[in-house]
Design a protein around this motif. Structure first.
Motif, PDB file in Angstrom:
ATOM      1  N   ALA A   1      -9.587   4.831   2.313  1.00 51.89           N
ATOM      2  CA  ALA A   1      -9.741   5.580   1.061  1.00 51.89           C
ATOM      3  C   ALA A   1     -11.196   5.985   0.858  1.00 51.89           C
ATOM      4  O   ALA A   1     -11.496   7.112   0.436  1.00 51.89           O
TER       5      ALA A   1
ATOM      6  N   ALA B   1      -5.850   5.925  -4.646  1.00 53.34           N
ATOM      7  CA  ALA B   1      -5.351   4.623  -5.089  1.00 53.34           C
ATOM      8  C   ALA B   1      -5.407   3.641  -3.924  1.00 53.34           C
ATOM      9  O   ALA B   1      -4.806   3.891  -2.873  1.00 53.34           O
ATOM     10  N   ALA B   2      -6.134   2.554  -4.107  1.00 47.98           N
ATOM     11  CA  ALA B   2      -6.253   1.543  -3.052  1.00 47.98           C
ATOM     12  C   ALA B   2      -6.656   0.233  -3.693  1.00 47.98           C
ATOM     13  O   ALA B   2      -7.155   0.193  -4.799  1.00 47.98           O
TER      14      ALA B   2
ATOM     15  N   THR C   1      -7.699   1.178  -8.760  1.00 47.94           N
ATOM     16  CA  THR C   1      -7.568  -0.041  -7.974  1.00 47.94           C
ATOM     17  C   THR C   1      -7.194  -1.186  -8.905  1.00 47.94           C
ATOM     18  O   THR C   1      -6.940  -0.976 -10.087  1.00 47.94           O
TER      19      THR C   1
ATOM     20  N   THR D   1      -1.140   0.219  -5.289  1.00 47.96           N
ATOM     21  CA  THR D   1      -0.879   1.665  -5.294  1.00 47.96           C
ATOM     22  C   THR D   1       0.432   2.015  -5.991  1.00 47.96           C
ATOM     23  O   THR D   1       0.667   3.187  -6.295  1.00 47.96           O
TER      24      THR D   1
ATOM     25  N   SER E   1       1.655  14.206  -4.546  1.00 46.79           N
ATOM     26  CA  SER E   1       1.246  12.858  -4.166  1.00 46.79           C
ATOM     27  C   SER E   1       1.557  12.592  -2.696  1.00 46.79           C
ATOM     28  O   SER E   1       2.562  13.072  -2.164  1.00 46.79           O
TER      29      SER E   1
ATOM     30  N   LEU F   1       1.088   5.644  -8.125  1.00 47.44           N
ATOM     31  CA  LEU F   1       1.953   6.583  -7.407  1.00 47.44           C
ATOM     32  C   LEU F   1       3.266   6.805  -8.145  1.00 47.44           C
ATOM     33  O   LEU F   1       3.792   7.926  -8.181  1.00 47.44           O
TER      34      LEU F   1
ATOM     35  N   ILE G   1       0.920   9.367   0.621  1.00 46.24           N
ATOM     36  CA  ILE G   1       0.476   8.022   0.982  1.00 46.24           C
ATOM     37  C   ILE G   1      -0.042   8.034   2.415  1.00 46.24           C
ATOM     38  O   ILE G   1       0.335   8.892   3.219  1.00 46.24           O
TER      39      ILE G   1
ATOM     40  N   ASN H   1       4.443   0.976   0.628  1.00 47.52           N
ATOM     41  CA  ASN H   1       4.609   2.360   1.057  1.00 47.52           C
ATOM     42  C   ASN H   1       6.078   2.712   1.275  1.00 47.52           C
ATOM     43  O   ASN H   1       6.521   3.826   0.996  1.00 47.52           O
TER      44      ASN H   1
ATOM     45  N   HIS I   1      -7.268  -1.667   3.110  1.00 47.38           N
ATOM     46  CA  HIS I   1      -6.718  -0.541   2.368  1.00 47.38           C
ATOM     47  C   HIS I   1      -7.833   0.331   1.791  1.00 47.38           C
ATOM     48  O   HIS I   1      -7.703   1.546   1.714  1.00 47.38           O
TER      49      HIS I   1
ATOM     50  N   GLY J   1      -2.281   7.494  -2.085  1.00 47.40           N
ATOM     51  CA  GLY J   1      -2.209   6.040  -2.030  1.00 47.40           C
ATOM     52  C   GLY J   1      -2.431   5.526  -0.620  1.00 47.40           C
ATOM     53  O   GLY J   1      -2.049   6.177   0.357  1.00 47.40           O
TER      54      GLY J   1
END
Length: 373
Positions: free
Chosen positions: A20, A9-10, A38, A104, A118, A108, A120, A131, A16, A98
């Protein structure tokens, strides 16, 4: 046969998306299938992303405290989470990763709500707001420059940030200590906002340098297209050798050739200065809520590899003094270059891949870190 699917996820910015993408290539090489989730802003940047499928999920950023605007953002994030939940239930990822930014949050939140392992990745020395909101929910946190400290220390693994291959190639060049009377190569860059500030400030500072020092300067400077002609004319007037452009495709090579770099201090810039090993004057982007660039710069300052100067305090006179002090001391520049190199970490992509693979195989982050229960 695929080892299973990893959902990355970005979004929002290339900053970002790049780590990824680097992880995506690493996971593909290890035999995993990769999907990307995304938002529409980053969708146009994802053309070369190594994903079997790209999922666009609604997302929004809190840019206003107006209650109506906040409600709209929350509604969009709720829609995004429902969309992400459907995607996760359909593709059944083994791990969701993420990379920061509000895009994200929906995937998430959906993954942690569904019990999917999961993690980050945080590029900066301080955790961004998205985050920070997710940190208590995920099983692991990979830190680019993030210290293993605070309430989530047990989850944090220092991986560093992925490095572009072009930077690794540039890093093979040793620092070229300036010779007496020889050229002094100064590279200036910093994104659109940095380019504007530097276009206004740097020529004024160079005009104040001792003529003998100024005559040795060889400048490479990034400038906005609307500033390019005026900047060239000003350097011509000063008799300074300068190459000006809005974009340099070979910037890592130019940084490797530099005797000194003047730039912003985003996570990728600080990383690349460390990997290549070059002395710098860093000017964090002002007005950041989290002062992430200030914290990033402090890493190289504490190593003895950089000076940090806050934009509101910089004057042509102060910048000219800093340039004179550093460019007149080849030994100090060489020491700063070595200190920067000492902060480098080049195996981040492999470490991130190891974390994801461990989680996909059911390992806890404590087991991955080798911490006994």
């Amino acid at each position: 046969m695929s080892k299973g699917l990893i959902l990355l996820a970005a979004g929002g910015t290339g900053g970002h998306l790049f780590p990824a993408e680097a992880l995506g290539h690493e996971l593909r090489d290890r035999g995993f299938s990769v999907h990307l989730v995304t938002d529409r802003r980053a969708e146009k940047l994802a053309g070369t992303f190594p994903a079997d499928e790209i999922h666009v999920v609604p997302s929004a950023t809190f840019g206003s405290k107006n209650p109506v605007a906040v409600l709209r953002v929350l509604l969009t994030l709720w829609k995004g989470m429902r969309t992400a939940r459907r995607v996760i239930q359909r593709v059944k990822p083994r791990v969701v990763v993420g990379f920061g930014g509000y895009p994200t949050i929906p995937p998430l939140l959906a993954s942690t709500g569904l019990g999917v392992p999961s993690m980050i990745h945080e590029q900066n020395a301080v955790m961004g707001r998205a985050n920070k909101a997710l940190a208590s929910r995920v099983q692991a946190i990979a830190g680019g420059f993030l210290p293993v400290a605070g309430p989530h220390a047990a989850k944090i693994v220092e991986t560093g940030n992925p490095v572009r291959s072009s930077v690794l190639v540039a890093a093979e060049k040793p620092y070229d200590t300036p010779l007496p009377g020889g050229p002094l190569r100064l590279v200036v860059f910093g994104g659109s906002q940095g380019a504007r500030f530097f276009s206004e400030m740097v020529p004024s500072a160079i005009a104040l340098l001792d003529p003998a020092l100024r005559s040795r300067l060889v400048l490479t400077q990034q400038a906005r297209p609307e500033d390019e002609a005026a900047l060239k004319a000003e350097y011509d007037r000063l008799g300074a050798t300068a190459e000006i452009a809005p974009f340099f495709s070979d910037l890592p090579v130019r940084v490797a050739d530099a005797h000194l770099v003047l730039s912003r201090s985003g996570a990728s810039t600080v990383l690349e200065l460390a990997v290549v090993g070059r002395p710098s004057i860093l000017v964090p982007l002002p007005h950041s809520l989290d002062d992430d660039q200030g914290h990033n710069a402090q890493i190289l300052v504490e190593a003895g590899a950089a000076l940090m100067r806050r934009q509101p305090t910089i004057t042509p006179e102060s910048l000219a003094a800093d340039l004179t002090e550093l460019l007149s001391d080849p030994g100090r520049l060489a020491d700063m270059a070595a200190a920067a190199k000492g902060r480098a970490r080049t195996n981040a992509t492999q470490l991130l891949g190891d974390m994801v693979e461990a989680m996909a195989n059911g390992k806890t982050i404590a087991e991955f870190k080798g911490v006994k229960a």
